[in-house]
Design an enzyme around this catalytic site. Structure first.
Site, PDB file in Angstrom:
ATOM      1  N   THR A  28      -8.351  12.034  -2.825  1.00  0.00           N
ATOM      2  CA  THR A  28      -9.653  11.702  -2.243  1.00  0.00           C
ATOM      3  C   THR A  28      -9.669  11.684  -0.715  1.00  0.00           C
ATOM      4  OG1 THR A  28      -9.103   9.338  -2.460  1.00  0.00           O
ATOM      5  CG2 THR A  28     -10.399  10.340  -4.232  1.00  0.00           C
ATOM      6  N   PHE A  63      -8.922   2.313   1.410  1.00  0.00           N
ATOM      7  CA  PHE A  63      -9.455   3.201   2.450  1.00  0.00           C
ATOM      8  C   PHE A  63      -9.053   4.666   2.262  1.00  0.00           C
ATOM      9  CE2 PHE A  63      -5.778   0.665   3.705  1.00  0.00           C
ATOM     10  CZ  PHE A  63      -4.807   1.654   3.843  1.00  0.00           C
ATOM     11  N   TYR A  64      -8.709   5.070   1.050  1.00  0.00           N
ATOM     12  CA  TYR A  64      -8.315   6.456   0.797  1.00  0.00           C
ATOM     13  C   TYR A  64      -9.541   7.329   0.527  1.00  0.00           C
ATOM     14  CZ  TYR A  64      -3.256   5.456   0.397  1.00  0.00           C
ATOM     15  OH  TYR A  64      -1.942   5.117   0.632  1.00  0.00           O
ATOM     16  N   GLY A  65     -10.357   7.502   1.541  1.00  0.00           N
ATOM     17  CA  GLY A  65     -11.527   8.353   1.433  1.00  0.00           C
ATOM     18  C   GLY A  65     -11.787   9.070   2.745  1.00  0.00           C
ATOM     19  N   LYS A  95      -3.476  -1.061  -1.427  1.00  0.00           N
ATOM     20  CA  LYS A  95      -3.376  -1.561  -0.055  1.00  0.00           C
ATOM     21  C   LYS A  95      -4.775  -1.870   0.474  1.00  0.00           C
ATOM     22  CE  LYS A  95      -1.141   2.104   1.124  1.00  0.00           C
ATOM     23  NZ  LYS A  95      -0.889   2.534  -0.278  1.00  0.00           N
TER      24      LYS A  95
END
Length: 341
Positions: A28, A63-65, A95
């Site tokens: 992502t 926050f993996y976007g 995380k």
């Protein structure tokens, strides 16, 4: 079927996971997110390859976007909605605690609480966060205070276990003295093996804390697949790293990869499997977490957990890198101030 498994640390010591975990970031956090069905297939393939009773550790973050949003967790929420029986077959490490507006960690009690709630909300009702890790150590707060907040949140049922990420060995010891730390996530690869890396691994081994080794394939460089920087799409985060800054640097590092590939071939494995196995060989507590969004690569990565390297093999990898004067470039991408907190 993958055979080797690992016991997790701290309060998760009764949990068995695969020797090699599955990093989900680039499903992502990429200019073009991977279609759900491809992600789902890659995740399921890994889970289905494990022995009964062994969980697949999935590594995600708040926050993996593309805009540092909860895209990754939302993808997982859709996965568990479609395949609810996989919730008990997976172990999710998330995380959080990172203020994207300031691009800095925020470990204040209020921010951590909001972050933990946000992570669970995004992950959805079918799966609970197994381990929550502050993504970086916020130096404004003593780690003892941060741990007390995390213990409070854990006791409230926000998540089941506590982890840390990018902390120093001294910080890990101080944190563990407050409450058992289950996981510590740090970058470990044949290309990223610093003095502090060794200290953290030694401390974790002594304390019985699982080391989740992210980027064990050097952000893809150690697979041997990348031949030119022109192959990296616009917006690829690797453009920000000095190891990917110019063709001359890449050429030097790929010479090392080519020699490692030749060594791997003598053992009947891929260079990626060699490098994952090298990370795993550093300590019994090591759990490499290579990323994959394609099911064949997921299975290749997992199979590296069954590769046995001798002490001579481990040294050979280090000697090959040293013979070229070491790797060029560092791993910080401008965030050196937040490493080894």
């Amino acid at each position: 079927m993958v055979q080797k498994t690992s016991k997790l640390g701290g309060t998760a010591s009764n949990v068995s996971v695969s020797r090699v975990a599955h990093g989900l970031m680039l499903m992502t956090w990429t200019p073009t997110p991977v279609p759900d069905e491809q992600c789902f297939e890659a995740i399921k393939a890994g889970v289905d390859a494990l022995p009964a009773g062994t969980k697949m550790l999935l590594n995600s973050a708040e926050f993996y976007g593309p805009t540092m949003g909860t895209d990754n967790l939302e993808m997982l929420a859709r996965f568990y909605a479609k395949y609810p029986d996989y919730a008990d077959k997976t172990f999710v490490v998330v995380k959080g605690g990172f203020d994207r507006a300031k691009f800095a960690p925020n470990n204040s009690p209020e921010f951590l609480r909001a972050s933990a709630d946000n992570c669970q909300k995004a992950l959805g009702p079918n799966k609970k966060v197994d381990v929550y890790e502050p993504a970086r150590v916020d130096k404004q707060f003593p780690i003892e205070e941060t741990m007390k907040v995390l213990v409070e949140l854990k006791n409230e049922g926000k998540f089941d276990h506590i982890g840390l990420s990018e902390c120093s060995a001294a910080t890990l010891r101080r944190a563990h003295a407050v409450y058992p730390v289950s996981t510590v996530e740090i970058e470990v690869s044949a290309f990223s093996y610093e003095e502090e890396t060794i200290k953290v691994i030694d401390a974790a081994t002594e304390l019985g804390v699982s080391v989740l080794a992210y980027s064990p394939l050097g952000r893809g460089m150690l697979t041997g697949a990348l031949k030119s920087l022109s192959e990296l799409p616009e917006g690829d985060m690797r453009h920000r790293f000095t190891r990917f800054k110019d063709e001359e640097t890449l050429k030097h590092n790929l010479m090392i990869v080519d020699e490692l590939k030749s060594f791997a071939e003598t053992k009947g494995i891929t260079v990626g499997q060699l490098c994952i196995a090298w990370v795993a060989a550093q300590s019994p507590v090591m759990i490499p977490i290579p990323g994959s969004s394609k099911h064949p690569r997921t299975l290749e990565n997992l199979s590296a957990g069954d590769v046995e390297l001798s002490g001579a093999d481990v040294k050979k990898v280090s000697d090959i890198i040293a013979s070229h004067g070491g790797v060029k470039g560092d791993r910080s991408n401008g965030m050196a101030m937040h490493l080894w907190g």
